[in-house]
Motif scaffolding. Structure first.
Motif, PDB file in Angstrom:
ATOM      1  N   UNK A  24      45.802 -53.277 -14.233  1.00  0.00           N
ATOM      2  CA  UNK A  24      45.504 -51.934 -13.734  1.00  0.00           C
ATOM      3  C   UNK A  24      44.249 -52.001 -12.870  1.00  0.00           C
ATOM      4  N   UNK A  25      44.408 -52.194 -11.561  1.00  0.00           N
ATOM      5  CA  UNK A  25      43.235 -52.353 -10.696  1.00  0.00           C
ATOM      6  C   UNK A  25      42.362 -51.101 -10.604  1.00  0.00           C
ATOM      7  N   UNK A  26      42.827 -49.974 -11.110  1.00  0.00           N
ATOM      8  CA  UNK A  26      42.037 -48.756 -11.063  1.00  0.00           C
ATOM      9  C   UNK A  26      41.316 -48.484 -12.380  1.00  0.00           C
ATOM     10  N   UNK A  27      41.167 -49.469 -13.224  1.00  0.00           N
ATOM     11  CA  UNK A  27      40.476 -49.322 -14.499  1.00  0.00           C
ATOM     12  C   UNK A  27      38.972 -49.395 -14.245  1.00  0.00           C
ATOM     13  N   UNK A  28      38.331 -48.250 -14.221  1.00  0.00           N
ATOM     14  CA  UNK A  28      36.924 -48.144 -13.852  1.00  0.00           C
ATOM     15  C   UNK A  28      36.020 -48.992 -14.740  1.00  0.00           C
ATOM     16  N   UNK A  29      36.171 -48.861 -16.041  1.00  0.00           N
ATOM     17  CA  UNK A  29      35.242 -49.556 -16.936  1.00  0.00           C
ATOM     18  C   UNK A  29      35.436 -51.071 -16.899  1.00  0.00           C
ATOM     19  N   UNK A  30      36.640 -51.509 -16.659  1.00  0.00           N
ATOM     20  CA  UNK A  30      36.872 -52.941 -16.489  1.00  0.00           C
ATOM     21  C   UNK A  30      36.192 -53.461 -15.244  1.00  0.00           C
ATOM     22  N   UNK A  31      36.241 -52.673 -14.182  1.00  0.00           N
ATOM     23  CA  UNK A  31      35.580 -53.058 -12.934  1.00  0.00           C
ATOM     24  C   UNK A  31      34.072 -53.121 -13.126  1.00  0.00           C
ATOM     25  N   UNK A  32      33.515 -52.140 -13.800  1.00  0.00           N
ATOM     26  CA  UNK A  32      32.077 -52.130 -14.041  1.00  0.00           C
ATOM     27  C   UNK A  32      31.685 -53.321 -14.917  1.00  0.00           C
ATOM     28  N   UNK A  33      32.484 -53.617 -15.945  1.00  0.00           N
ATOM     29  CA  UNK A  33      32.190 -54.755 -16.821  1.00  0.00           C
ATOM     30  C   UNK A  33      32.254 -56.070 -16.044  1.00  0.00           C
ATOM     31  N   UNK A  34      33.223 -56.206 -15.154  1.00  0.00           N
ATOM     32  CA  UNK A  34      33.322 -57.415 -14.343  1.00  0.00           C
ATOM     33  C   UNK A  34      32.116 -57.541 -13.416  1.00  0.00           C
ATOM     34  N   UNK A  35      31.722 -56.435 -12.799  1.00  0.00           N
ATOM     35  CA  UNK A  35      30.539 -56.460 -11.933  1.00  0.00           C
ATOM     36  C   UNK A  35      29.295 -56.840 -12.738  1.00  0.00           C
ATOM     37  N   UNK A  36      29.179 -56.297 -13.935  1.00  0.00           N
ATOM     38  CA  UNK A  36      28.042 -56.628 -14.794  1.00  0.00           C
ATOM     39  C   UNK A  36      28.047 -58.120 -15.139  1.00  0.00           C
ATOM     40  N   UNK A  37      29.208 -58.673 -15.406  1.00  0.00           N
ATOM     41  CA  UNK A  37      29.326 -60.095 -15.697  1.00  0.00           C
ATOM     42  C   UNK A  37      28.864 -60.925 -14.502  1.00  0.00           C
ATOM     43  N   UNK A  49      32.294 -52.294  -4.469  1.00  0.00           N
ATOM     44  CA  UNK A  49      32.736 -51.666  -3.214  1.00  0.00           C
ATOM     45  C   UNK A  49      34.220 -51.303  -3.283  1.00  0.00           C
ATOM     46  N   UNK A  50      34.999 -52.164  -3.917  1.00  0.00           N
ATOM     47  CA  UNK A  50      36.424 -51.841  -4.046  1.00  0.00           C
ATOM     48  C   UNK A  50      36.618 -50.630  -4.960  1.00  0.00           C
ATOM     49  N   UNK A  51      35.770 -50.482  -5.973  1.00  0.00           N
ATOM     50  CA  UNK A  51      35.842 -49.298  -6.843  1.00  0.00           C
ATOM     51  C   UNK A  51      35.565 -48.045  -6.029  1.00  0.00           C
ATOM     52  N   UNK A  52      34.581 -48.118  -5.159  1.00  0.00           N
ATOM     53  CA  UNK A  52      34.222 -46.943  -4.357  1.00  0.00           C
ATOM     54  C   UNK A  52      35.340 -46.508  -3.426  1.00  0.00           C
ATOM     55  N   UNK A  53      36.268 -47.392  -3.124  1.00  0.00           N
ATOM     56  CA  UNK A  53      37.398 -47.013  -2.275  1.00  0.00           C
ATOM     57  C   UNK A  53      38.298 -45.998  -2.959  1.00  0.00           C
ATOM     58  N   UNK A  54      38.362 -46.029  -4.290  1.00  0.00           N
ATOM     59  CA  UNK A  54      39.248 -45.107  -5.026  1.00  0.00           C
ATOM     60  C   UNK A  54      38.516 -44.228  -6.019  1.00  0.00           C
ATOM     61  N   UNK A 113      31.279 -41.405  -6.387  1.00  0.00           N
ATOM     62  CA  UNK A 113      30.440 -40.483  -7.142  1.00  0.00           C
ATOM     63  C   UNK A 113      30.243 -40.857  -8.594  1.00  0.00           C
ATOM     64  N   UNK A 114      30.177 -42.139  -8.907  1.00  0.00           N
ATOM     65  CA  UNK A 114      29.960 -42.579 -10.284  1.00  0.00           C
ATOM     66  C   UNK A 114      28.566 -43.182 -10.409  1.00  0.00           C
ATOM     67  N   UNK A 115      27.766 -42.657 -11.335  1.00  0.00           N
ATOM     68  CA  UNK A 115      26.382 -43.105 -11.472  1.00  0.00           C
ATOM     69  C   UNK A 115      26.283 -44.566 -11.925  1.00  0.00           C
ATOM     70  N   UNK A 116      27.209 -45.014 -12.766  1.00  0.00           N
ATOM     71  CA  UNK A 116      27.148 -46.415 -13.211  1.00  0.00           C
ATOM     72  C   UNK A 116      27.485 -47.378 -12.078  1.00  0.00           C
ATOM     73  N   UNK A 117      28.413 -47.017 -11.231  1.00  0.00           N
ATOM     74  CA  UNK A 117      28.724 -47.859 -10.079  1.00  0.00           C
ATOM     75  C   UNK A 117      27.483 -47.983  -9.202  1.00  0.00           C
TER      76      UNK A 117
END
Length: 128
Positions: free
Chosen positions: A7-20, A35-40, A43-47
Motif C-alpha cells: 500500500x504505497x499510500x500508507x502514511x505511517x509506513x512512509x514516515x517510519x521508512x524516512x525515519x529509518x 517528497x513522494x508522500x507530499x504528492x498524495x 499538510x502533515x506536521x510529521x512529514x
C-alpha cells in the motif's frame, strides 16, 4: 518497505521508512520518500518534521528551519519542531533558539517519553 509495496499510500509506513533512512544517515533517501508522500498527502506536521531533520543532516539549516516552521504552522502544539528549531538556531541566533527551546519545554516537560530531550533542551538553554 514491504508495507509500502503493498500500500504505497500508507502514511505511517512512509514516515517510519524516512525515519529509518535518517537514523541510517541517508537523508537523500528520506527526502525521496517524504517528497513522494507530499504528492498524495500534503499538510502533515510529521512529514515536515522529518523533512526538516533530513535537511539538517545535510547541513542545510535554512531548509531545515523552513520545514520545522511549516510543522509548527500545521500543528502549533507539536513539540519536536520547536526543539529542533532551537537546535538549528543555537549557534547563530540565541534569541530565537531560546524562544523555541522554552516553547518545547512548555509543551514537553511533564511528558515522561520526552525527558531525554527535555534534559538536552535545558542543557542548551543553560549555555545561551
Amino acid at each position: 518497505k514491504r508495507t509500502l509495496e503493498i500500500n504505497p499510500f500508507y502514511l505511517y509506513g512512509s514516515i517510519a521508512l524516512a525515519q529509518l533512512y535518517i537514523d541510517s544517515r541517508d537523508p537523500e533517501k528520506a527526502l525521496d520518500v517524504l517528497r513522494s508522500v507530499r504528492e498524495w498527502h500534503s499538510g502533515d506536521s510529521e512529514v515536515s518534521l522529518y523533512m526538516g531533520l533530513a535537511f539538517a543532516f545535510q547541513k542545510n539549516s535554512d531548509l531545515a528551519v523552513k520545514e520545522f516552521q511549516n510543522a509548527i504552522r500545521i500543528d502549533p502544539d507539536f513539540d519536536l519542531p520547536y526543539y529542533y528549531t532551537g537546535v538549528q538556531y543555537f549557534g547563530s541566533n540565541p534569541h530565537i533558539s531560546r524562544k523555541n527551546l522554552k516553547k518545547f519545554l512548555g509543551l514537553s516537560s511533564d511528558r515522561p517519553e520526552k525527558q531525554a530531550l527535555v534534559f538536552k533542551a535545558r542543557q542548551l538553554l543553560s549555555k545561551l
